[in-house]
Design a protein around this motif. Structure first.
Motif, PDB file in Angstrom:
ATOM      1  N   PHE A  98       0.836  -1.202   0.000  1.00  0.00           N
ATOM      2  CA  PHE A  98       0.000   0.000   0.000  1.00  0.00           C
ATOM      3  C   PHE A  98       0.870   1.252   0.000  1.00  0.00           C
ATOM      4  O   PHE A  98       0.618   2.200  -0.764  1.00  0.00           O
ATOM      5  CB  PHE A  98      -0.916  -0.017   1.234  1.00  0.00           C
ATOM      6  CG  PHE A  98      -1.977   1.036   1.226  1.00  0.00           C
ATOM      7  CD1 PHE A  98      -3.236   0.766   0.736  1.00  0.00           C
ATOM      8  CD2 PHE A  98      -1.712   2.308   1.707  1.00  0.00           C
ATOM      9  CE1 PHE A  98      -4.230   1.741   0.729  1.00  0.00           C
ATOM     10  CE2 PHE A  98      -2.689   3.291   1.704  1.00  0.00           C
ATOM     11  CZ  PHE A  98      -3.953   3.007   1.211  1.00  0.00           C
ATOM     12  N   TYR A  99       1.908   1.259   0.827  1.00  0.00           N
ATOM     13  CA  TYR A  99       2.801   2.416   0.933  1.00  0.00           C
ATOM     14  C   TYR A  99       3.565   2.651  -0.369  1.00  0.00           C
ATOM     15  O   TYR A  99       3.693   3.789  -0.832  1.00  0.00           O
ATOM     16  CB  TYR A  99       3.771   2.204   2.084  1.00  0.00           C
ATOM     17  CG  TYR A  99       4.871   3.243   2.161  1.00  0.00           C
ATOM     18  CD1 TYR A  99       4.615   4.513   2.682  1.00  0.00           C
ATOM     19  CD2 TYR A  99       6.157   2.957   1.715  1.00  0.00           C
ATOM     20  CE1 TYR A  99       5.622   5.467   2.747  1.00  0.00           C
ATOM     21  CE2 TYR A  99       7.163   3.901   1.773  1.00  0.00           C
ATOM     22  CZ  TYR A  99       6.889   5.153   2.287  1.00  0.00           C
ATOM     23  OH  TYR A  99       7.884   6.100   2.344  1.00  0.00           O
ATOM     24  N   LYS A 138       3.569   5.979  -2.747  1.00  0.00           N
ATOM     25  CA  LYS A 138       4.847   6.673  -2.869  1.00  0.00           C
ATOM     26  C   LYS A 138       5.137   7.089  -4.304  1.00  0.00           C
ATOM     27  O   LYS A 138       5.858   8.063  -4.548  1.00  0.00           O
ATOM     28  CB  LYS A 138       5.979   5.786  -2.333  1.00  0.00           C
ATOM     29  CG  LYS A 138       7.317   6.481  -2.218  1.00  0.00           C
ATOM     30  CD  LYS A 138       8.324   5.569  -1.506  1.00  0.00           C
ATOM     31  CE  LYS A 138       8.590   4.317  -2.315  1.00  0.00           C
ATOM     32  NZ  LYS A 138       9.669   3.488  -1.710  1.00  0.00           N
ATOM     33  N   GLY A 139       4.583   6.373  -5.282  1.00  0.00           N
ATOM     34  CA  GLY A 139       4.838   6.694  -6.676  1.00  0.00           C
ATOM     35  C   GLY A 139       4.324   8.049  -7.094  1.00  0.00           C
ATOM     36  O   GLY A 139       4.833   8.667  -8.033  1.00  0.00           O
ATOM     37  N   MET A 140       3.294   8.551  -6.397  1.00  0.00           N
ATOM     38  CA  MET A 140       2.754   9.861  -6.736  1.00  0.00           C
ATOM     39  C   MET A 140       3.737  10.981  -6.419  1.00  0.00           C
ATOM     40  O   MET A 140       3.668  12.058  -7.000  1.00  0.00           O
ATOM     41  CB  MET A 140       1.446  10.085  -5.984  1.00  0.00           C
ATOM     42  CG  MET A 140       0.356   9.120  -6.380  1.00  0.00           C
ATOM     43  SD  MET A 140      -1.237   9.503  -5.634  1.00  0.00           S
ATOM     44  CE  MET A 140      -2.250   8.187  -6.337  1.00  0.00           C
ATOM     45  N   PHE A 157      -0.583  -3.384  -2.737  1.00  0.00           N
ATOM     46  CA  PHE A 157      -0.174  -2.435  -3.784  1.00  0.00           C
ATOM     47  C   PHE A 157      -1.360  -2.009  -4.638  1.00  0.00           C
ATOM     48  O   PHE A 157      -1.485  -0.836  -5.008  1.00  0.00           O
ATOM     49  CB  PHE A 157       0.910  -3.064  -4.654  1.00  0.00           C
ATOM     50  CG  PHE A 157       1.538  -2.109  -5.628  1.00  0.00           C
ATOM     51  CD1 PHE A 157       2.674  -1.400  -5.281  1.00  0.00           C
ATOM     52  CD2 PHE A 157       1.001  -1.918  -6.888  1.00  0.00           C
ATOM     53  CE1 PHE A 157       3.263  -0.508  -6.170  1.00  0.00           C
ATOM     54  CE2 PHE A 157       1.571  -1.029  -7.785  1.00  0.00           C
ATOM     55  CZ  PHE A 157       2.707  -0.323  -7.425  1.00  0.00           C
ATOM     56  N   GLY A 158      -2.222  -2.933  -4.972  1.00  0.00           N
ATOM     57  CA  GLY A 158      -3.358  -2.601  -5.828  1.00  0.00           C
ATOM     58  C   GLY A 158      -4.557  -2.051  -5.085  1.00  0.00           C
ATOM     59  O   GLY A 158      -5.529  -1.615  -5.714  1.00  0.00           O
ATOM     60  N   MET A 159      -4.493  -2.025  -3.751  1.00  0.00           N
ATOM     61  CA  MET A 159      -5.651  -1.604  -2.957  1.00  0.00           C
ATOM     62  C   MET A 159      -6.057  -0.148  -3.181  1.00  0.00           C
ATOM     63  O   MET A 159      -7.257   0.136  -3.348  1.00  0.00           O
ATOM     64  CB  MET A 159      -5.385  -1.856  -1.470  1.00  0.00           C
ATOM     65  CG  MET A 159      -6.606  -1.713  -0.593  1.00  0.00           C
ATOM     66  SD  MET A 159      -6.254  -2.130   1.140  1.00  0.00           S
ATOM     67  CE  MET A 159      -5.806  -3.872   0.972  1.00  0.00           C
ATOM     68  N   SER A 191      10.202  -2.465  -4.592  1.00  0.00           N
ATOM     69  CA  SER A 191      10.858  -3.761  -4.362  1.00  0.00           C
ATOM     70  C   SER A 191       9.875  -4.628  -3.590  1.00  0.00           C
ATOM     71  O   SER A 191       9.739  -4.475  -2.364  1.00  0.00           O
ATOM     72  CB  SER A 191      12.161  -3.592  -3.576  1.00  0.00           C
ATOM     73  OG  SER A 191      13.094  -2.808  -4.295  1.00  0.00           O
ATOM     74  N   PRO A 192       9.161  -5.543  -4.255  1.00  0.00           N
ATOM     75  CA  PRO A 192       8.124  -6.338  -3.589  1.00  0.00           C
ATOM     76  C   PRO A 192       8.663  -7.153  -2.420  1.00  0.00           C
ATOM     77  O   PRO A 192       9.798  -7.635  -2.449  1.00  0.00           O
ATOM     78  CB  PRO A 192       7.619  -7.255  -4.713  1.00  0.00           C
ATOM     79  CG  PRO A 192       7.922  -6.513  -5.968  1.00  0.00           C
ATOM     80  CD  PRO A 192       9.204  -5.800  -5.706  1.00  0.00           C
TER      81      PRO A 192
END
Length: 315
Positions: free
Chosen positions: A14-15, A19-21, A238-240, A274-275
């Motif tokens: 989720f974080y 963070k990509g934004m 991540f997709g949430m 990094s998953p």
């Protein structure tokens, strides 16, 4: 099943997506700074050797490349939000309700429905088709530029025919998995159906975001799917955010516009992330779609390659 590890992987995914934004602005700045550093040592020599055409063309090319990342993101936002989304909001949520209010309920079954049909036929259908084409080009440009900055040139170890088959197979799997996620939402037990659909949509959005990077790394489609299934807590987290945002809207057109506006940031997030390797039992949600896709390929262009073993880490 370790609840602590699952919770950490969910939170980390989720974080990383959020963070990509912020990472996109840092990435664009780093790209510009790196290009300036590359040009500075040879600037004097280039001026002496090519005082006219060479200098001007190099500066122009550099300037175009520097602004490409942000320009693509702005193009996605302006077209999908400023043109497509605003037209939908204006016509379907403002113009039509005002028309019905002014003309009376009896006119709704005739004129308003005809106008809505005409609007969707003449405006929505062409612009929707155009948006799919433009978004495909823009998303690929954003992904390639981000990948080259962080990892260098893409790795292609297969023939172009196999790459094309991999892309086609991936598109079919994504489409079938989307239909699967929608279908399970109709399970009579609402809570069970909603949770299963929500989880699968999270995994699908994660696949959308990470597939650009994994494809450039030379990963085959079965390896990409196996990695998501094996490390499902991270990819569900991540997709949430994207799933929550897109499901907030009743109209699938509005949801699609919102998705197209935000997805460039998701591409950057997937490229920089990094998953977390969870080590939990895999969730084989992609198994039905892989089976159907294999049947489709077997009946059309031959048997696809066998699924690769589950990967434990990105390399």
């Amino acid at each position: 099943m370790d609840i602590k590890n699952i919770s950490y992987a969910l939170f980390k995914g989720f974080y990383d997506s959020i963070k990509g934004m912020l990472a996109v602005f840092i990435l664009d700045k780093e790209i510009k700074e790196r290009k300036l550093k590359r040009q500075s040592p040879t600037r004097t020599n280039s001026i002496r050797q090519k005082p006219f055409d060479g200098k001007d063309s190099t500066k122009k090319q550099s300037k175009d490349e520097d602004s490409k990342l942000m320009s693509r993101i702005l193009q996605c936002a302006v077209f999908n939000g400023g043109v497509f989304l605003l037209s939908i909001v204006f016509f379907e949520y403002l113009f039509i309700p005002m028309w019905v209010k002014d003309t009376g309920e009896g006119s709704w079954s005739r004129t308003a429905i005809f106008l809505l049909f005409l609007y969707r036929l003449i405006w929505i259908t062409p612009i929707f088709t155009l948006s799919k084409i433009l978004n495909t080009i823009w998303f690929q440009d954003i992904a390639d530029l981000a990948y080259r900055h962080s990892r260098g040139r893409p790795v292609y170890t297969k023939k172009w025919s196999l790459i094309g088959a991999d892309c086609l197979f991936s598109i079919i799997i994504q489409l079938l998995f989307l239909l699967q996620a929608v279908a399970v939402s109709y399970i009579p037990i609402y809570v069970v159906g909603y949770i299963l659909s929500f989880v699968q949509m999270c995994m699908l959005y994660s696949l959308y975001a990470f597939e650009y990077k994994w494809f450039n790394m030379g990963w085959e489609i079965h390896r990409r799917l196996s990695f998501i299934e094996a490390n499902w807590p991270y990819f569900i987290g991540f997709g949430m955010p994207m799933t929550l945002i897109t499901q907030f809207w009743d109209s699938w057109m509005v949801s699609g516009c919102v998705f197209s506006i935000l997805f460039p940031f998701y591409i950057i997030s997937g490229n920089e992330a990094s998953p977390v390797i969870s080590g939990e039992l895999p969730l084989r949600f992609f198994a039905p779609t892989i089976f159907v896709s294999n049947c489709i390929f077997s009946c059309t262009i031959g048997s696809p390659q066998k699924p690769a073993k589950t990967q434990t880490a990105e390399r």
